[in-house]
Scaffold this active site. Structure first.
Site, PDB file in Angstrom:
ATOM      1  N   ARG A 188     -19.273  19.732 -25.832  1.00  0.00           N
ATOM      2  CA  ARG A 188     -17.977  20.213 -26.292  1.00  0.00           C
ATOM      3  C   ARG A 188     -17.397  19.435 -27.479  1.00  0.00           C
ATOM      4  O   ARG A 188     -16.890  20.046 -28.420  1.00  0.00           O
ATOM      5  CB  ARG A 188     -16.980  20.240 -25.140  1.00  0.00           C
ATOM      6  CG  ARG A 188     -17.324  21.252 -24.044  1.00  0.00           C
ATOM      7  CD  ARG A 188     -17.543  22.636 -24.613  1.00  0.00           C
ATOM      8  NE  ARG A 188     -17.801  23.640 -23.599  1.00  0.00           N
ATOM      9  CZ  ARG A 188     -18.876  24.403 -23.541  1.00  0.00           C
ATOM     10  NH1 ARG A 188     -19.819  24.274 -24.471  1.00  0.00           N
ATOM     11  NH2 ARG A 188     -19.037  25.292 -22.587  1.00  0.00           N
ATOM     12  N   SER A 228     -20.598  32.627 -14.208  1.00  0.00           N
ATOM     13  CA  SER A 228     -20.195  32.012 -15.467  1.00  0.00           C
ATOM     14  C   SER A 228     -21.201  30.904 -15.749  1.00  0.00           C
ATOM     15  O   SER A 228     -21.365  29.986 -14.938  1.00  0.00           O
ATOM     16  CB  SER A 228     -18.778  31.438 -15.347  1.00  0.00           C
ATOM     17  OG  SER A 228     -18.445  30.725 -16.516  1.00  0.00           O
ATOM     18  N   ASP A 243     -13.058  22.535 -19.819  1.00  0.00           N
ATOM     19  CA  ASP A 243     -13.440  22.717 -21.211  1.00  0.00           C
ATOM     20  C   ASP A 243     -12.247  22.897 -22.133  1.00  0.00           C
ATOM     21  O   ASP A 243     -12.288  22.500 -23.301  1.00  0.00           O
ATOM     22  CB  ASP A 243     -14.393  23.904 -21.350  1.00  0.00           C
ATOM     23  CG  ASP A 243     -15.829  23.537 -21.034  1.00  0.00           C
ATOM     24  OD1 ASP A 243     -16.118  22.325 -20.949  1.00  0.00           O
ATOM     25  OD2 ASP A 243     -16.661  24.443 -20.884  1.00  0.00           O
ATOM     26  N   ASP A 273     -16.426  36.615 -22.203  1.00  0.00           N
ATOM     27  CA  ASP A 273     -15.095  36.131 -22.568  1.00  0.00           C
ATOM     28  C   ASP A 273     -14.846  36.225 -24.066  1.00  0.00           C
ATOM     29  O   ASP A 273     -13.840  36.796 -24.511  1.00  0.00           O
ATOM     30  CB  ASP A 273     -14.913  34.681 -22.104  1.00  0.00           C
ATOM     31  CG  ASP A 273     -14.793  34.562 -20.599  1.00  0.00           C
ATOM     32  OD1 ASP A 273     -15.389  35.388 -19.896  1.00  0.00           O
ATOM     33  OD2 ASP A 273     -14.111  33.643 -20.130  1.00  0.00           O
TER      34      ASP A 273
END
Length: 423
Positions: A94, A177, A123, A15
Site C-alpha cells: 500500500r 474480496s 487499507d 469496487d
C-alpha cells in the site's frame, strides 16, 4: 471550464469499476485510472482498455514488482516483521502504491485521489496516511465513507455493475474480496465471515491444499547476502525471478496458507485466509540463518524491534522517522547475515534443516559434550554462584524473617559459607 481531475487507484475489480462509473455519474470528474502491477498476474492491457471503456480519460499501468520486493519486502524480511502470523503482504504494497498515485497526481495536475477501500478496513488508513505524508495538499475521495455513496453491500454493487454493463468477475455465489501481489494473496468475505465455517479447498489460488501436496519432500538451498536472498541452489537470481521460483516450490508443497482472525487497526476483528508460499519459505530460512550468526542480545532485542516494525507497517506508518530508524538498526544487524540455508518443503511445512555461514558464531569445539581445550566445565560453578547470588540472598532473608529472630552475624556467615564472596 476544465473538469476536476481525480486519480483513481484502479484494479479493474468490482469496487473500483463501480467507483469509476459512480465518479463520472455523480460528479462528472475527469478520472485518471492508475493500475499498479505488484505481481498479481493480471492482463493489464485488458484492464487499461476496461478503464477507458468504463469512462477513464487516461489509464496508467505502473510496474512495481522489483521496487516492491527490494524496497519493501526485503526490509520487512530483514526485520523479521510479522503481524499476528500475517506476513504483511497487503500492508507492504500500500505505501508504494500510494507513492505512485501521488507521483501521477502531481504529474497530471490532479488535486484528488480516490480509492475503493471500505470504511471498515485497514487499507483506507494505509493509503491515506501515506498520501498525506507525501503530499498533504492532495484531497482524498473515499466513496465507501461518502454520504453520497449509494451502496451498502457488494451484492448491490454487482447489481449496479450489471445494470450499467460493467464487466466484473464477481458473482453473488463467489464473492470473496481478494488482494494479490507477488508476495501473497488474501481472501476475505463470503463463507469466511462465519468463523465456524472451515474455508473450502476451492479458495486456494497460489497453493495446493496440504492433502494434495507430494508425498516426497522438496529441498532448496537459499543463499543470503547481508540478509537478502540472492540465489537458489547456487544459481544467482534477480528478486522477481527468485521470489517467483520460491512461490512455485512453496505452492507445490502446500506451504504458506494460514487461516486467522486478526485484530484490525480500526478496532474490530476480521478473518482472512492468506497464501504466502515463497514468503513463508524465506522467513523460515532467514530466521534460521540469524540463529547461526547473531549474538544472543542482538537476537533478543531484534525480536522487539521486529514487532514494532510490523505494527508500524500494518498501521500504515511506513513513511515515518521511527520506521526509517528501525530499518537502519536492522541493516546494521544484517551485515553478518550472509550464508546458505537448506530448506525442506513437505506437506505445508518449510523447515531449515541445515545452515552455514562464514560469520557463524556456532563452534563445535565450544558446544561439544566431549573433552575440549577451550571450555573448563568447572568454571561454570563460580558463574552460577554469582548469577544466582541475588536469589540466594533473597531466599536466606526470607527464611530469616519467617524463622523469627536471627542474629545478623549468623546470616552473614550463612551467605559467605561456601566461598560465594571473595575478599
Amino acid at each position: 471550464m476544465a473538469k476536476e481531475k481525480v486519480v483513481l487507484a484502479y484494479s479493474g475489480g468490482l469496487d473500483t469499476s463501480v467507483i469509476m462509473a459512480w465518479l463520472k455519474e455523480k460528479y462528472d470528474y475527469d478520472v485518471i485510472a492508475v493500475c499498479c502491477d505488484a505481481g498479481q498476474g493480471e492482463d493489464f492491457e485488458a484492464i487499461e482498455k476496461k478503464a477507458i471503456a468504463t469512462g477513464a480519460s487516461k489509464a496508467y499501468t505502473v510496474d512495481l514488482r522489483e521496487e516492491f520486493i527490494t524496497d519493501f519486502i526485503w526490509p520487512t524480511l530483514k526485520a523479521g516483521a510479522t503481524y499476528e502470523q500475517y506476513l504483511l503482504g497487503t500492508s507492504m504494497a500500500r505505501p508504494l502504491m500510494a507513492q505512485k498515485l501521488v507521483e501521477i497526481a502531481q504529474r497530471e495536475g490532479a488535486f484528488y485521489i480516490a480509492h475503493g477501500c471500505t470504511g471498515k478496513g485497514n487499507d483506507q488508513v494505509r493509503f491515506e496516511t501515506a498520501i498525506k505524508a507525501l503530499d498533504p495538499a492532495i484531497k482524498i475521495i473515499a466513496p465507501w465513507r461518502s454520504s453520497d455513496w449509494d451502496f451498502q453491500s457488494r451484492e448491490e454493487m454487482i447489481e449496479y455493475a450489471e445494470a450499467h454493463n460493467i464487466p466484473i468477475a464477481q458473482t453473488k455465489a463467489k464473492i470473496y474480496s481478494r488482494d494479490e501481489n507477488i508476495w501473497h494473496i488474501s481472501h476475505e468475505g463470503g463463507e469466511l465471515e462465519n468463523p465456524w465455517n472451515q474455508h473450502l479447498d476451492t479458495i486456494h489460488v497460489l497453493s495446493v491444499p496440504i492433502e494434495a501436496a507430494p508425498d516426497e519432500p522438496t529441498f532448496v538451498d537459499i543463499d543470503f547476502e547481508n540478509g537478502v536472498p540472492v540465489a537458489l541452489d547456487g544459481v544467482k537470481m534477480g528478486p522477481i525471478e527468485l521470489l517467483t521460483k520460491l512461490n512455485e516450490l512453496g505452492s507445490k508443497n502446500g506451504v504458506g496458507t494460514i487461516d486467522i482472525i486478526e485484530n484490525r487497526l480500526v478496532g474490530m476483528k476480521s478473518r482472512g485466509v492468506y497464501e504466502t508460499p515463497g514468503g513463508t519459505i524465506l522467513f523460515a530460512a532467514h530466521e534460521g540463518l540469524e540463529q547461526l550468526v547473531l549474538d544472543r542480545d542482538t537476537t533478543h532485542y531484534k525480536k522487539i524491534v521486529g514487532h514494532e516494525f510490523a505494527e508500524l507497517l500494518y498501521n500504515g506508518l511506513w513513511f515515518t522517522p521511527l520506521r526509517k530508524a528501525i530499518s537502519a538498526f536492522v541493516d546494521e544487524t544484517q551485515k553478518v547475515v550472509t550464508g546458505t540455508v537448506k530448506m525442506k518443503l513437505y506437506k505445508g511445512n518449510a523447515i531449515p534443516v541445515a545452515k552455514k555461514s562464514i560469520y557463524s558464531l556456532y563452534n563445535e569445539e565450544f558446544a561439544t559434550f566431549s573433552k575440549d581445550e577451550v571450555y573448563d566445565q568447572h568454571d561454570a560453578e563460580g558463574f552460577i554462584n554469582l548469577w544466582s547470588l541475588p536469589l540466594k540472598i533473597r531466599a536466606i532473608q526470607k527464611q530469616a524473617r519467617e524463622g523469627g529472630a536471627v542474629e545478623h552475624e549468623t546470616l552473614e556467615r550463612k551467605v559467605l559459607k561456601g566461598g560465594d564472596f571473595v575478599g
